[in-house]
Design a protein around this motif. Structure first.
Motif, PDB file in Angstrom:
ATOM      1  N   ALA A 180     -21.005  27.392   7.155  1.00 52.05           N
ATOM      2  CA  ALA A 180     -20.935  28.211   8.364  1.00 52.05           C
ATOM      3  C   ALA A 180     -19.493  28.318   8.848  1.00 52.05           C
ATOM      4  CB  ALA A 180     -21.827  27.618   9.455  1.00 52.05           C
ATOM      5  N   GLN A 181     -18.772  27.196   8.809  1.00 50.47           N
ATOM      6  CA  GLN A 181     -17.362  27.232   9.217  1.00 50.47           C
ATOM      7  C   GLN A 181     -16.556  28.170   8.339  1.00 50.47           C
ATOM      8  OE1 GLN A 181     -16.890  22.852   9.264  1.00 50.47           O
ATOM      9  NE2 GLN A 181     -15.576  23.231  11.003  1.00 50.47           N
ATOM     10  N   MET A 183     -17.536  30.795   7.064  1.00 53.95           N
ATOM     11  CA  MET A 183     -17.845  32.172   7.447  1.00 53.95           C
ATOM     12  C   MET A 183     -17.104  32.563   8.732  1.00 53.95           C
ATOM     13  SD  MET A 183     -19.925  33.008   5.105  1.00 53.95           S
ATOM     14  CE  MET A 183     -19.253  31.779   4.010  1.00 53.95           C
ATOM     15  N   GLY A 184     -16.450  31.571   9.353  1.00 49.50           N
ATOM     16  CA  GLY A 184     -15.753  31.840  10.598  1.00 49.50           C
ATOM     17  C   GLY A 184     -16.574  31.497  11.829  1.00 49.50           C
ATOM     18  N   ILE A 185     -17.629  30.715  11.640  1.00 50.85           N
ATOM     19  CA  ILE A 185     -18.493  30.356  12.757  1.00 50.85           C
ATOM     20  C   ILE A 185     -18.000  29.063  13.397  1.00 50.85           C
ATOM     21  CG2 ILE A 185     -20.828  29.602  13.373  1.00 50.85           C
ATOM     22  CD1 ILE A 185     -21.745  31.472  10.996  1.00 50.85           C
ATOM     23  N   ASN A 186     -17.842  29.097  14.719  1.00 55.58           N
ATOM     24  CA  ASN A 186     -17.412  27.921  15.460  1.00 55.58           C
ATOM     25  C   ASN A 186     -18.633  26.997  15.637  1.00 55.58           C
ATOM     26  OD1 ASN A 186     -16.677  26.044  17.358  1.00 55.58           O
ATOM     27  ND2 ASN A 186     -15.591  27.497  18.656  1.00 55.58           N
TER      28      ASN A 186
END
Lengths: 294, 236
Positions: A180-181, A183-186
């Motif tokens: 997820a990280q 993918m750019g997800i915080n």
């Protein structure tokens, strides 16, 4: 008619369990932790609404809004201060024990502020009772509002997860934080939002619960908290429809057991059913089979 | 100036030093291979570059910007995508949802649709299976999905970790063809591989890693001829 009346009460209680169970299941699904302080957030929400109505004379809807805000902030605060520093720790036991600590902390803070005496909670629902079948079936306004709230929350949450970016981020984080990280997800932000939503829902559950069962004490949240946790496991922890189904079934079983078998034994019956279901289907009713990563 | 420059990187896991003073650079348009045995630290280097692991010291510079302390979730919007080891697709989401996840940080919705079409052109099988859950795909298809997902962010550099792992020889060839075409499309590639022969076959330059240090570097075609390399990594 007696059965129908029990059934409606069961659905009403089950709706409250379902709203609480959503908080457990979302936090578990996304942060992979059991937030045992969740039940006490319900109690804080009820006290917040109580204080608004009694001390500030706010109208009920405003009191509910304040309770939601208080619990949302509280949930995020608990996550950032107490859990986040431990989520990367090797032992998930550390988080679990901290959650139990937070639970006692909340109970005792409320005890300090409001005292140990049970307060009489004034229902936030002023809807008249619905009398059906020439008064043989009497459905209270609280029951109607509770069931409708639960359905609306369920629909809103499902739409939120499938339609919004934050919802999609939650799905990704629940599966694989690292990917997820990438993918750019915080991830931390997403976990905080999850706590915020779960705790806001807890406030609604607290107000509805105390409107139906008007005695409010610092320990009001613990039993419904444990029951809702059971409901989440019953339905399959991590699954949102599972929490809904588990909550409803648990409420119905509890009320039917109280009505037809014994009030004293009702909790024992509820938990026995849980044990039997888990023996037959260890992942819960709608739980997914855990895939072992190779 | 190099597109990606790693200088004197030191990474620890607890008290164990996994990476010991590693430096390397990637120029725009190149395919660079990091080869080495299992446990040499290849994956750790990629994880450090994309912020999943924090280094103890050293610096990572991407397009002139120091990104050593940039958190992992802010890397992809800088133009760097990472295809992790073991694919790590979102198994419970559909192929299409996975691909959209790759474009999570992009705001240009219409352009994302174009990128999606381009990814489908490159991987027709992903289009066929767009509504299937990613967990039900075969290993090769999952690898394609992981690559397609990374390409959805329109990266200028793509980091690939063991893309051939666990795949049949035919699929390995297919995956390497795809890497070649990604590179031909103008994306810089940093490739980590245990399959040294294949990696050196498509790379411009390569670095050989042994227990956390770079022991050899050079033009890939020359490394392929190097006796020591042939013995240690090509099994000859």
């Amino acid at each position: 008619m007696k059965f129908l009346s029990y059934l409606i009460n069961g659905i009403s209680l089950g709706s409250v369990y379902a709203i609480i169970a959503l908080g457990y299941t979302m936090v578990y699904g996304i942060a992979k932790m059991l937030n045992f302080a969740h039940g006490d957030v319900i109690m804080v929400g009820a006290y917040a609404a109580f204080a608004c109505i009694m001390n500030a004379s706010l109208p009920p809807y405003a009191a509910v809004l304040v309770a939601i805000v208080v619990c949302t902030v509280l949930g995020v605060l608990i996550e950032t201060v107490a859990y986040r520093p431990l989520l990367s720790a090797a032992s998930s036991l550390a988080v679990l024990i901290t959650a139990i600590g937070v639970s006692y902390f909340l109970q005792n803070v409320v005890l300090l502020i409001f005292g140990a005496n049970a307060k009489s909670f004034q229902s936030v629902v002023s809807l008249p009772n619905l009398k059906l079948a020439d008064g043989a079936l009497n459905i209270s306004g609280v029951t109607i509002v509770t069931v409708i709230s639960c359905i609306l929350i369920m629909l809103a949450l499902t739409a939120f997860i499938s339609r919004t970016k934050t919802g999609q981020a939650m799905l990704a984080v629940s599966e694989d934080k690292g990917a997820a990280q990438l993918m750019g997800i915080n991830v931390n932000g997403t976990i905080a939002v999850t706590f915020a939503i779960g705790s806001g829902l807890a406030a609604i559950a607290g107000v509805l619960l105390c409107s139906a069962y008007p005695s409010l004490s610092p320990y009001t949240g613990s039993m419904p908290g444990i029951k809702a946790f059971t409901a989440a496991v019953f339905g399959g922890i991590g699954s949102i429809p599972g929490a809904f189904l588990g909550g409803l079934l648990l409420g119905i079983i509890e009320i039917l057991a109280k009505g037809y078998i014994s009030t004293e034994l009702s909790d024992a019956i509820v938990f026995s059913v849980l044990i039997i279901i888990l023996l037959v289907k260890p992942t819960g009713l709608l739980g997914r089979k855990m895939q072992e990563k190779v | 100036m190099a597109m990606l420059e790693v200088k004197d990187l030191n990474v620890y896991y607890g008290v164990i030093q996994a990476i010991k003073g590693v430096s390397f650079s990637v120029d725009e348009g190149e395919v660079i291979a990091l080869i080495g045995a299992n446990g040499a630290g290849k994956t750790t280097i990629l994880h450090t570059v994309t912020g999943l692991v924090a280094p103890k010291s050293g610096s990572i510079i991407f397009e002139g910007k120091v990104i050593t302390k940039v958190p992992a979730h802010k890397i992809v919007s800088l133009g760097m995508a990472h295809v992790p080891e073991g694919r790590r697709v979102f198994a419970q989401l559909s192929v299409l949802q996975n691909l959209k996840m790759g474009a999570f940080t992009r705001k240009d919705k219409d352009e994302v649709e174009h990128t999606l079409e381009a990814v489908y052109r490159r991987f027709p099988r992903l289009e066929e299976r767009r509504n299937q859950l990613a967990g039900t795909l075969s290993g090769g298809e999952q690898q394609m999905l992981a690559m397609g997902r990374a390409l959805m962010s329109k990266p200028r550099i793509i980091l690939m970790d063991e893309p051939s792992m666990g795949l049949s020889p035919i699929l390995v060839d297919e995956i390497f063809d795809i890497i070649r075409s990604v590179s031909a499309g103008g994306t810089t590639v940093l490739l980590v591989e245990q399959n040294a022969k294949k990696a050196l076959g498509i790379a411009d330059r390569a670095y050989v890693l042994e227990t956390g240090t770079i022991v050899k570097e050079g033009v890939a075609s020359q490394l392929l001829e190097d006796d020591a390399i042939r013995k240690a990594y090509l099994g000859e």
